[in-house]
Design a protein around this motif. Structure first.
Motif, PDB file in Angstrom:
ATOM      1  N   TRP A  51       2.536-153.527 -50.694  1.00  0.00           N
ATOM      2  CA  TRP A  51       3.385-152.368 -50.964  1.00  0.00           C
ATOM      3  C   TRP A  51       2.655-151.074 -50.597  1.00  0.00           C
ATOM      4  N   GLN A  52       1.358-150.989 -50.963  1.00  0.00           N
ATOM      5  CA  GLN A  52       0.574-149.794 -50.632  1.00  0.00           C
ATOM      6  C   GLN A  52       0.499-149.591 -49.127  1.00  0.00           C
ATOM      7  N   LYS A  53       0.284-150.676 -48.384  1.00  0.00           N
ATOM      8  CA  LYS A  53       0.169-150.585 -46.930  1.00  0.00           C
ATOM      9  C   LYS A  53       1.486-150.098 -46.324  1.00  0.00           C
ATOM     10  N   LYS A  54       2.597-150.648 -46.806  1.00  0.00           N
ATOM     11  CA  LYS A  54       3.907-150.232 -46.298  1.00  0.00           C
ATOM     12  C   LYS A  54       4.167-148.762 -46.608  1.00  0.00           C
ATOM     13  N   LYS A  55       3.838-148.357 -47.810  1.00  0.00           N
ATOM     14  CA  LYS A  55       4.032-146.968 -48.224  1.00  0.00           C
ATOM     15  C   LYS A  55       3.184-146.028 -47.356  1.00  0.00           C
ATOM     16  N   ARG A  56       1.945-146.412 -47.104  1.00  0.00           N
ATOM     17  CA  ARG A  56       1.044-145.600 -46.284  1.00  0.00           C
ATOM     18  C   ARG A  56       1.570-145.483 -44.853  1.00  0.00           C
ATOM     19  N   GLU A  57       2.105-146.585 -44.297  1.00  0.00           N
ATOM     20  CA  GLU A  57       2.657-146.545 -42.947  1.00  0.00           C
ATOM     21  C   GLU A  57       3.881-145.631 -42.879  1.00  0.00           C
ATOM     22  N   GLU A  58       4.714-145.678 -43.922  1.00  0.00           N
ATOM     23  CA  GLU A  58       5.889-144.799 -43.964  1.00  0.00           C
ATOM     24  C   GLU A  58       5.471-143.336 -44.020  1.00  0.00           C
ATOM     25  N   GLN A  59       4.468-143.028 -44.832  1.00  0.00           N
ATOM     26  CA  GLN A  59       4.001-141.642 -44.932  1.00  0.00           C
ATOM     27  C   GLN A  59       3.389-141.171 -43.618  1.00  0.00           C
ATOM     28  N   TYR A  60       2.663-142.061 -42.936  1.00  0.00           N
ATOM     29  CA  TYR A  60       2.061-141.708 -41.652  1.00  0.00           C
ATOM     30  C   TYR A  60       3.147-141.459 -40.611  1.00  0.00           C
ATOM     31  N   ALA A  61       4.200-142.269 -40.633  1.00  0.00           N
ATOM     32  CA  ALA A  61       5.310-142.078 -39.691  1.00  0.00           C
ATOM     33  C   ALA A  61       6.011-140.751 -39.953  1.00  0.00           C
ATOM     34  N   ARG A  62       6.182-140.391 -41.229  1.00  0.00           N
ATOM     35  CA  ARG A  62       6.789-139.097 -41.552  1.00  0.00           C
ATOM     36  C   ARG A  62       5.901-137.947 -41.083  1.00  0.00           C
ATOM     37  N   LEU A  63       4.593-138.094 -41.236  1.00  0.00           N
ATOM     38  CA  LEU A  63       3.661-137.063 -40.796  1.00  0.00           C
ATOM     39  C   LEU A  63       3.721-136.886 -39.287  1.00  0.00           C
ATOM     40  N   LEU A  64       3.743-137.985 -38.552  1.00  0.00           N
ATOM     41  CA  LEU A  64       3.839-137.895 -37.095  1.00  0.00           C
ATOM     42  C   LEU A  64       5.148-137.251 -36.671  1.00  0.00           C
ATOM     43  N   LYS A  65       6.226-137.594 -37.360  1.00  0.00           N
ATOM     44  CA  LYS A  65       7.525-137.015 -37.029  1.00  0.00           C
ATOM     45  C   LYS A  65       7.530-135.516 -37.307  1.00  0.00           C
ATOM     46  N   LEU A  66       6.801-135.097 -38.331  1.00  0.00           N
ATOM     47  CA  LEU A  66       6.737-133.690 -38.689  1.00  0.00           C
ATOM     48  C   LEU A  66       6.082-132.871 -37.580  1.00  0.00           C
ATOM     49  N   PHE A  67       5.036-133.411 -36.966  1.00  0.00           N
ATOM     50  CA  PHE A  67       4.301-132.686 -35.931  1.00  0.00           C
ATOM     51  C   PHE A  67       4.719-133.074 -34.525  1.00  0.00           C
ATOM     52  N   GLU A  68       5.772-133.847 -34.422  1.00  0.00           N
ATOM     53  CA  GLU A  68       6.275-134.271 -33.126  1.00  0.00           C
ATOM     54  C   GLU A  68       6.947-133.085 -32.443  1.00  0.00           C
ATOM     55  N   GLU A  69       6.740-132.962 -31.155  1.00  0.00           N
ATOM     56  CA  GLU A  69       7.374-131.863 -30.420  1.00  0.00           C
ATOM     57  C   GLU A  69       8.836-132.187 -30.202  1.00  0.00           C
TER      58      GLU A  69
END
Length: 81
Positions: A51-69
């Motif tokens: 669950w922690q790994k999945k949550k961390r991957e989701e947060q990382y994907a949101r972070l990348l989307k935030l800084f995506e051009e």
């Protein structure tokens, strides 16, 4: 009269054997319960880490989307032509 002919001595022997067997049986039951608890604990730990790994991957994907051009947004805002 011999001691082995005494009916009370055979009853004591049977009671002692039955008591010993029930005590061993109880130890086996306790061991099985403890083994089950350890298995449940390990399974729970595994699920928590998954669950922690999945949550961390989701947060990382949101972070990348935030800084995506986003070219469309920049064009709409007039920042780029």
């Amino acid at each position: 009269m011999a001691i082995s002919d005494d009916p009370s001595s055979t009853k004591k022997g049977k009671q002692s054997a039955a008591h010993h067997t029930s005590r061993g049986n109880t130890g086996a039951k306790v061991g099985i319960v403890l083994l089950g608890l350890v298995a449940v604990g390990l399974f729970s730990f595994f699920l928590f880490k998954l669950w922690q790994k999945k949550k961390r991957e989701e947060q990382y994907a949101r972070l990348l989307k935030l800084f995506e051009e986003d070219d469309e947004l920049e064009v709409e805002l007039g920042l780029r032509d």
